[in-house]
Design a protein around this motif. Structure first.
Motif: not given
Lengths: 756, 162
Positions: A209-211, A213, A264, A266, A374, A658, B101, B103, B137
């Motif tokens: 998964h892109q994950g 946040i 985020g 991705f 992704y 990643q 980003c 966040f 991330r």
């Protein structure tokens, strides 16, 4: 911070100014999608299937409707019936029927977590209570998670009407294989027969998964006259508008989508899961409705990246020239047909000059959430197989792995990935930079191994609109429709300031909603700095032309006698004594010299160039536990030219990490009942700070001649090489080749034990 | 169940709110007090985006009941700057481009402040382990660690000259 500083000839390009949206983001003022509040807003919640595969016999919402505070309930019955239509979302494409079914199951649930009903209520507590009162009668069906099992003739069928595309003659029976693709060049069997060394293996990895946040969230408000507002977190407000309008069967101009700050994406935020549902809840209740996913919902019900099973055979001459490659790829695309193996086909082999190849690929549907983009979607998977095998081949032949790659690397003028020829690519330059980097010749400690891998990503161009206008004091407003996911306001301001020859701080950038500016494709495909950047530069150049004409009028000279430089118009007419008019003075008088100075540029460029990256990793494997530590990591990439050097490096570092997570830890794990067993950050383990060393970057700059400042796409290619880079390092450290990801301690430990 | 009336101190000011007995402090900060700087990335204490200081101790506010805030002292990202003067760690995160980003950033900033309050001269190893409860991330952590190192250096120098 090892990049070259400001280049000669540029005043802003390549520097590292503070981003314009910085203070909002370090003080907590920035509004992300879960932060947005509309007056009178209701709280929504979604009921999700506990079964991976089941027929919905009936849904009874009467008890939930009777609960005080419940204002609306939506099920599949509230969605219009759609005609089959292929739509593009930037880096992915799909059928609008499937987009709709990802928002709400229709007839059948196809994965654990599939949405079956939604509620809007006066509080989140009441909405959650109402979900418990909805009664769904399921007929549970056999499910399938594994690629091989899903391909069997007697496998449980997800879609009774799905027949394999790309096979002649067209199959007369449905299957779980939506797509077959192939491409061949020369006679592979003959070529491999001549090889001095052959490597053959099966490579695999599960879905990841892109994950991001920030979980998906939106607020929708749909008025009785048909007009609506959506506030959400997205990489593309226009794609949200198009998909939501298409799913609901309404006019696109009736929906105004405001992209809030995005936490985020991705690639994962280039579609809709919640927006059409929130719209329907809003129409039914007459009030704005918020829908927000929990982390568990993000893992169970958004779009992960495909798992794969790949068989690969490769051969080379004794001096390391690649003869042939035989590649079979199976991509697990989850519950719906998706863009999987089609991309694998164009990102597998084209960075080397193979004499011959045969590629075959299948997409396979399973009872898992449907895949979505992704970061360099679908390329890392096949690159893992190809670059692992190249490494083994080098080892077998006793040739340095970078040297072997240099012997076979494509250069400008070689055939392109999708036709035509390759332009000013920088692959050889990246390989040479890797070979010369001190990391590559540094000594290794006990239980350590070094790995290298190389890769490319096609990048993208496409449509963007930007507007540039002058304020009365000569400061400059730039407006685009490209959400800023990691510093692009700064790069747009740099490019505008560079073009206009004015200070960076005199330019301010706004990301507009879909009603305030013309269409732009998503922030994705590594396209924003390149394509939207081109629009900004073009609009700024138009502003310069207008300002020159105004200055010419003010001086009473021909416009040909006016030049622009250093933020001012310069009169070239010797009779006028080389007078100058700064931007502020032209702006101050603009409404008396012809009116507001404003320009919009609409571009659709396709002269982008692919990106190449070469990574080096040192890993240390504990032989007693199988635990891997990344000791040192260097990522080398041809960036074309860095506009904001820090955010360019940041893309490379973030992509690399990643990829390291993908290689070492990350995996969707399903239990025997077909339920996702690790839908949280405790068990779906993304890299944390203590897992990593610094990520050194080397930015090779071979400018793209088709971009005024030389930009190539940067954001995606860095996630491609790490899978094989890390696996090659671990295989050297452990003394045994491991072809399955993730390289979890138990897998590495078992491999060490099995070699004896 | 009976709603709770809570009186607490947030970023130096008295704050009052009414909450559900099972409500998290994060939800109360975000929903009742409109302090949306603290973020929810997981709701289970795994991502650190909701990190705040509670009586000076670093906690995930998603794991604290709102009712537990009664009589306590809360510090959030919104209280880090001194008026319009940024805290050094906020400034260094911007100078080092330690956010993409943004966040996760509020959680990292509060966690870093807690680290430097506790240890003015942390090693890279100590920084990485202290921040291991905060997920990012986007950045790969490189620029975050460098920003923390640079903040610590500047704050130590300021103390020396003070």
């Amino acid at each position: 911070m090892n990049a070259p500083e400001a280049k000669s000839g540029f005043r802003h390009v390549g520097t590292r100014p503070v981003r314009p949206d910085g203070i909002d983001k370090v003080t907590g003022k920035a509004i992300y999608s879960p932060d947005f509040v509309a007056p009178g807003m209701l709280q929504g919640a979604i009921l999700r299937s506990p079964h991976p595969h089941a027929r919905i016999r009936s849904i009874d919402t009467s008890k939930a409707e009777a609960l005080p505070g419940v204002k609306a309930i939506v099920t599949a019955d509230d969605f219009p019936t759609l005609k089959s239509l292929m739509v593009t979302m930037g880096e992915s494409a799909g059928n609008i029927i499937h987009v709709s079914r990802k928002c709400m199951a229709q007839g059948k649930v196809l994965y654990d977590g599939h949405a079956v009903a939604a509620v809007a209520a006066t509080s989140a507590v009441i909405a959650a209570e109402a979900l418990k009162l909805i009664e769904v009668d399921y007929e549970v069906l056999p499910h399938v998670i594994d690629i091989d099992e899903a391909m069997q003739p007697d496998a449980p069928l997800l879609h009774e009407d799905m027949v394999t595309e790309g096979v002649q003659p067209r199959p007369d029976k449905p299957s779980n294989i939506p797509t077959y693709v192939s491409k061949t060049k020369g006679d592979v069997a003959e070529a491999l027969g001549r090889a001095a060394a052959v490597v053959e293996g099966r490579y695999s990895m599960p879905m990841v998964h892109q994950g991001y946040i920030e979980p998906h969230a939106c607020v929708a408000s749909w008025n009785a006259d048909g007009q609506a507002n959506i506030w959400c977190s997205t990489q593309g407000a226009f794609v949200v508008r198009m998909l939501t309008a298409s799913v609901l069967g309404i006019s696109q101009a009736d929906i105004r989508v405001t992209p809030l700050e995005i936490g985020g994406g991705f690639g994962g935020k280039t579609t809709v899961y919640l927006e059409p549902v929130a719209m329907l809840l809003s129409r039914k209740s007459g009030r704005p409705v918020r829908l927000a996913m929990t982390r568990e919902e993000v893992f169970r019900a958004s779009g992960p990246a495909p798992g794969v099973q790949i068989d690969f055979k490769i051969g080379a001459t004794a001096d390391g020239y690649l003869l042939g490659a035989d590649l079979s790829m199976k991509y697990n695309v989850g519950a719906f047909p998706g863009n999987g193996v089609q991309v694998g086909l164009i990102t597998a082999l084209y960075h080397y000059r193979f004499e011959s190849f045969a590629m075959h690929g299948w997409n396979v549907v399973t009872n898992m959430p449907g895949i979505h983009a992704y970061r360099a979607p679908c390329a890392p998977q096949v690159n893992f197989a190809v670059e692992s095998a190249i490494d083994e081949l080098a080892y077998k032949l006793g040739i340095d792995p970078i040297e072997l790659r240099l012997k076979n690397a494509v250069v400008p003028g070689d055939p392109g990935f999708t036709g035509g020829t390759l332009g000013e690519i920088g692959f050889v330059e990246c390989l040479e930079a890797a070979k010369a980097h001190p990391h590559y010749s540094a000594p290794l400690g006990p239980n350590q191994g070094r790995g290298v891998a190389a890769s490319y990503w096609i990048n993208a161009g496409g449509p963007s609109v930007a507007a540039v206008s002058l304020a009365e004091d000569g400061s400059v407003l730039v407006t685009t429709g490209s959400p800023d996911i990691g510093g692009s306001r700064a790069s747009m301001a740099i490019m505008a300031a560079e073009t206009l020859c004015i200070p960076y701080e005199k330019v301010r950038v706004t990301i507009a909603d879909t009603s305030a500016i013309g269409f732009s494709m998503v922030t994705g495909g590594s396209r924003t700095t390149y394509a939207t950047g081109k629009a900004v530069i073009e609009a700024a150049e138009t502003i310069i032309s207008i300002m020159k004409a105004r200055a010419a009028g003010m001086w009473g000279v021909d416009v040909a006698d006016v030049a622009w430089g250093d933020g001012e118009a310069i009169c070239l007419d010797p009779a006028k004594d080389n007078q100058r008019l700064p931007i502020g003075k032209i702006a101050a008088r603009m409404n008396n010299t012809g009116g507001p100075i404003s320009a919009e540029a609409s571009v659709n460029p396709h002269d982008y160039l692919p990106a190449f990256g070469v990574h080096i990793c040192d890993s240390e494997v504990d032989p007693e536990t199988g635990q891997t530590t990344i000791v040192r990591y260097t990522a080398i990439q041809d960036v074309g030219r860095a506009i904001h050097a820090d955010y360019c490096e940041g893309q490379i570092q973030g992509g690399a990490v990643q990829g390291i997570g993908w290689a070492l830890n990350e995996a969707f794990i399903h239990d025997k009942a077909g339920r996702l067993d690790n839908p949280g950050f405790l068990d779906y383990r993304v890299p944390v700070c203590s897992d990593l060393p610094m990520i050194d970057t080397v930015m090779v700059e071979k400018p793209n001649p088709a971009h005024p400042f030389g930009v190539k796409g940067v954001g995606e290619v860095p996630i491609v090489p790490p899978l094989a880079t890390v696996a090659n390092a671990v295989s050297r450290a452990a003394g045994v080749r491991i072809r399955d990801l993730p390289l979890s301690p138990d897998r590495v430990y078992s491999a060490i034990k099995s070699k004896g | 169940m009976t709603k709770q009336f809570v009186t607490t101190t947030v970023n130096g000011d008295t704050a009052e709110f009414i909450c559900e007995p099972g409500e998290s402090l994060l939800d109360a900060l975000r929903g009742r007090l409109q302090l949306t700087g603290s973020k929810e990335g997981c709701g289970s204490g795994d991502c650190g985006a909701c990190t705040i200081l509670l009586d000076g101790e670093m906690v995930c506010s998603c794991l604290v009941f709102a009712a537990e805030a009664e009589g306590r002292v809360i510090e959030t990202v919104e209280g880090m700057a001194d008026g319009s003067v940024l805290h050094p760690v906020q400034r260094k995160f911007l100078e080092h481009a330690a956010l993409q980003c943004g966040f996760c950033t509020p959680g990292f900033l509060v966690a870093t402040k807690a680290l430097l309050d506790h240890n003015p001269d942390p090693s890279e190893h100590e920084i990485r382990y202290w921040l291991a409860g905060n997920l990012c991330r986007c950045t790969g952590y490189d620029k975050i660690v460098r920003a923390v190192q640079d903040t610590a250096r500047e704050m130590r120098n300021e103390r020396k000259t003070a």
